[in-house]
Every structure is written in C-alpha cells, then in structure tokens.
Design an enzyme around this catalytic site. Structure first.
Site, short mmCIF file in Angstrom:
data_model
loop_
_atom_site.label_atom_id
_atom_site.label_comp_id
_atom_site.label_asym_id
_atom_site.label_seq_id
_atom_site.Cartn_x
_atom_site.Cartn_y
_atom_site.Cartn_z
N ARG A 8 -1.71 -7.96 -58.27
CA ARG A 8 -2.75 -6.63 -58.22
C ARG A 8 -2.06 -5.88 -57.17
NH1 ARG A 8 -8.15 -10.00 -59.01
NH2 ARG A 8 -7.95 -10.48 -61.39
N THR A 16 -23.78 -35.30 -28.08
CA THR A 16 -24.94 -35.21 -27.20
C THR A 16 -26.19 -35.91 -27.70
OG1 THR A 16 -24.13 -32.93 -26.71
CG2 THR A 16 -26.44 -33.50 -26.28
N GLU A 31 -9.82 -26.06 -39.08
CA GLU A 31 -8.94 -26.91 -38.37
C GLU A 31 -9.20 -28.28 -39.19
OE1 GLU A 31 -9.92 -27.69 -34.34
OE2 GLU A 31 -11.93 -27.67 -34.88
N ASP A 88 -20.13 -25.31 -34.27
CA ASP A 88 -19.59 -25.80 -35.71
C ASP A 88 -20.74 -25.86 -36.65
OD1 ASP A 88 -17.24 -26.48 -34.30
OD2 ASP A 88 -17.92 -28.38 -34.12
N GLY A 97 -14.06 -25.83 -36.08
CA GLY A 97 -15.23 -26.23 -36.86
C GLY A 97 -15.14 -27.69 -36.89
N ARG A 139 -5.44 -8.24 -39.69
CA ARG A 139 -5.15 -7.54 -40.91
C ARG A 139 -4.43 -6.23 -40.56
NH1 ARG A 139 -8.05 -6.43 -45.43
NH2 ARG A 139 -9.37 -8.17 -44.85
N ARG A 182 -17.80 -33.65 -21.87
CA ARG A 182 -17.78 -34.61 -22.60
C ARG A 182 -17.65 -36.08 -21.86
NH1 ARG A 182 -17.33 -31.94 -27.48
NH2 ARG A 182 -15.80 -30.21 -27.71
O1 F6P Z 1 -17.64 -28.78 -31.43
C1 F6P Z 1 -16.92 -27.56 -30.95
C2 F6P Z 1 -15.58 -27.38 -30.84
O2 F6P Z 1 -15.24 -26.35 -30.56
C3 F6P Z 1 -14.61 -27.79 -32.13
O3 F6P Z 1 -14.78 -26.62 -33.09
C4 F6P Z 1 -13.53 -28.03 -31.82
O4 F6P Z 1 -12.99 -29.15 -32.59
C5 F6P Z 1 -13.67 -28.86 -30.53
O5 F6P Z 1 -15.01 -28.48 -29.92
C6 F6P Z 1 -12.75 -28.63 -29.32
O6 F6P Z 1 -13.14 -29.46 -28.35
P1 F6P Z 1 -12.30 -29.03 -26.70
O7 F6P Z 1 -12.77 -27.96 -26.21
O8 F6P Z 1 -12.99 -30.45 -26.17
O9 F6P Z 1 -11.01 -29.26 -27.08
#
Ligand code: F6P
Length: 329
Positions: free
Chosen positions: A217, A109, A228, A133, A176, A160, A76
């Site tokens: 039930r 990106t 998240e 995601d 996500g 489970r 990143r």
């Molecule tokens: O975008 C993919 C992802 O795995 C997200 O689901 C998550 O919030 C984020 O990247 C985590 O990023 P990093 O690995 O930089 O902590």
C-alpha cells in the site's frame, strides 16, 4: 483483635516508577489527617535492614507530586531475600515503634512483603502497585505505566520523523520485563506498523507478512514495537532475521528506549492514580487490612492479596491486540 496503629512507615522498592512520589505524598497527608506518625524508610528493604528510617512531616512531601523517581530512593535488595536480613529489618522496625508498613513497588517488593509477614505477622503490610510494567493482577493500572507509555510514544514520534525521511524500517524495543502492556499501548498510540509481545506466539514470518502488506500500500517506512520480553530474541536478533526477507526499505535500524521510560514527571493520570492508592492504603491499614495490594478496577478501589497480585496472570486484552494488528497495516 488487631493492635491500634499509631506509627506507619512507607518505602519504595524495586524499579522506580513515575508517580511514586505522588503516592508517598498522599500517604503522608492522609496519615496526618488521622493523627498518625509517619516514617519514611530510605532505599526500600535495604534501608529497613540498615535502620535508615526517618520521621516525615507533611512539609517533607511538599513540591514532590510532579517529580519522577522516588524521594525515598529505592533498591533491589538481595539481603532481604535472606531470613537474617528480614530479622534485622524487623528488629529495626520494632526499635522505631513502627506498627504497620506501606510498600510501594512491584513483584519483588510484594514477594518480600509476603515472606516478612509470614515470619513477623505482628506488623501488617499493605502494598501499592508501583511499576511501569503494569504486570500486577488486581489492578487495571499500576503507578508509572501511563507515564512510561507517554514517554515511549514521544520517542516513537521522533523516530517516525527520521524513519519517514529515510524510508527505513525501525525496530524499537520498549521495557516491560515479561509483559507486553507497554509495547501494546505504545504501538497503538504511536501508530506502529507492528508489535511483538511475550503474550503472543507470533513468528518472524508473521511480522514479514504484515510489513509486506503495508509496503504494497506504498508505505515506505515502518516502526515495529518490540517488548523486551518477546520470545524471538533481542531487538537486534529480530532485525537480523528480518533483513534477508524484505527489500522494500532503504535500511533497517534498531532503537532501544531503555531507562528513559522510567524517568520524567508523572502524567496527570499517574498522579491521580497514585493519590487515590496512597490515600486508600492508609485507610486500609486503619480498617485492619493486611497482606493486600490496593489497586483500581473499573474505577473502584480494589484489594487483592499479595499472592494473587504477583502469581495470577494479568492478561493482555486480546481484542486490543487484534485491533493493534489491524491498525498497523
Ligand atoms: O520493572 C521495571 C523495569 O523497568 C522493567 O521494565 C525492566 O525489565 C527492569 O525494570 C529493569 O531493571 P533495572 O533498572 O534494575 O535494570
């Protein structure tokens, strides 16, 4: 008229996703099929700035289709967010005679690619949606999503067993970022007792009501999948909020699946998807396309401008969500 493309460079960027390697393989193989020279940029935009660019041969992508992560590595990049970083990257591409780029990644990106193209329009860029995601508009699925859901479901199946044995309630957090696709699909496939996603304004009371209904039930354990990015706080906060409101489980536990979801061998679905998108990204560049993400919609290859792919809202299927809530009881 656009210039003739002879040398293409490919890179992976942002969070790695299973299937990125299958996409790289398809790009390299189709580039060779078109007598193009193909280059790999290591560590995404970081490698572009550092000049970490290497020629790829077709044999370099042998034996990678089944591997998770990315053989081109990823990052990143903060530096690419600056004009100086992008200028340095451009100069390195020119030094290597790169005519066009294929970017495999997600939101960050494609945002980077858009800035770059505005400043240096002579290098066309085509994108492939590579993120677990599934949050990019213009494609029904992103590369890595299917594998991530399969991994999360395997984890839920295991939870489970222990939840059932102990009559416990589990809150399981999945990734996500700001979207709930992974959570929704994991909840449906994992037979969860509830799902909490950012796209829905549900409350703790809704969750409690649902759990009470299933407890009536004679359901003695339950698993709730929490995205998240949900609005109610961390999975730990949610467990605490629910604690005082129900008394029919022996205990409440929390499990965060985390980065497990990003790794592992890609599913056959992701390998096929990545192959289709990788193959077509080369065709797209040769047909003069630029500034677009190559995706798949209703089983057809579709091209979406980067700005739409990242800014338009990809909505969760509301019918699927309604079904998930009903099946959870
Ligand atoms: O975008 C993919 C992802 O795995 C997200 O689901 C998550 O919030 C984020 O990247 C985590 O990023 P990093 O690995 O930089 O902590």
């Amino acid at each position: 008229m656009s210039k003739e493309i002879k040398r293409i460079a490919v890179f992976t960027s942002g969070g790695d996703a299973p299937g990125m390697n299958a996409a790289v393989r398809a790009i390299v193989r189709n580039a060779f099929n078109n007598d193009l020279h193909i280059y790999g940029i290591m560590r995404g935009y970081e490698g572009m700035i550092d000049g970490n660019i290497k020629r790829l041969e077709t044999t370099d992508v042998s034996n990678i289709i089944h591997r998770g992560g990315t053989v081109l590595k990823t990052a990143r990049s903060q530096r690419f967010m600056t004009p100086e970083g992008r200028k340095q990257a451009y100069e390195n591409l020119v030094d290597n005679d790169i005519d066009a780029l294929i970017a495999i990644g997600g939101n960050g990106t494609f945002t980077g690619a858009m800035h770059f193209m505005k400043e240096f329009p002579d290098i066309p860029v085509v994108g492939i949606p590579g993120t677990i995601d599934n949050d990019l508009y213009g494609t029904d699925f992103t590369v890595g999503f299917d594998t991530a859901v399969n991994t999360a479901v395997q984890a839920v199946d295991k939870i489970r067993d222990t939840a059932d044995s102990h009559n416990r309630l589990f809150f399981v957090e999945v990734m996500g970022r700001h979207s709930g696709f992974i959570a929704l699909h994991t909840a449906i496939a994992g037979g969860a007792g509830g799902v909490m996603i950012p796209e829905e304004d549900s409350s703790i009371e809704d969750v409690v009501k649902l759990l009470k209904r299933s407890a009536k039930r004679s359901k003695l354990f339950s698993i709730v999948i929490v995205a998240e990015g949900n609005h109610m706080g961390t999975v730990y906060d949610i467990a605490k909020l629910v604690e005082g409101k129900i008394d029919f489980y022996d205990d409440i536990k929390v499990s965060v699946i985390g980065h497990l979801q990003r790794g592992g061998s890609p599913s056959s679905f992701d390998r096929v998807l990545a192959s289709i998108l990788g193959f077509n990204s080369v065709e797209a560049l040769l047909n003069g396309k630029s500034g677009v993400m190559v995706g798949i919609r209703n089983n057809n290859v579709a091209y979406t401008p980067f700005a739409e792919a990242i800014n338009k809202n990809k909505v969760v299927n509301k019918e699927l969500l309604r079904m998930a809530h009903i099946l959870a009881q």
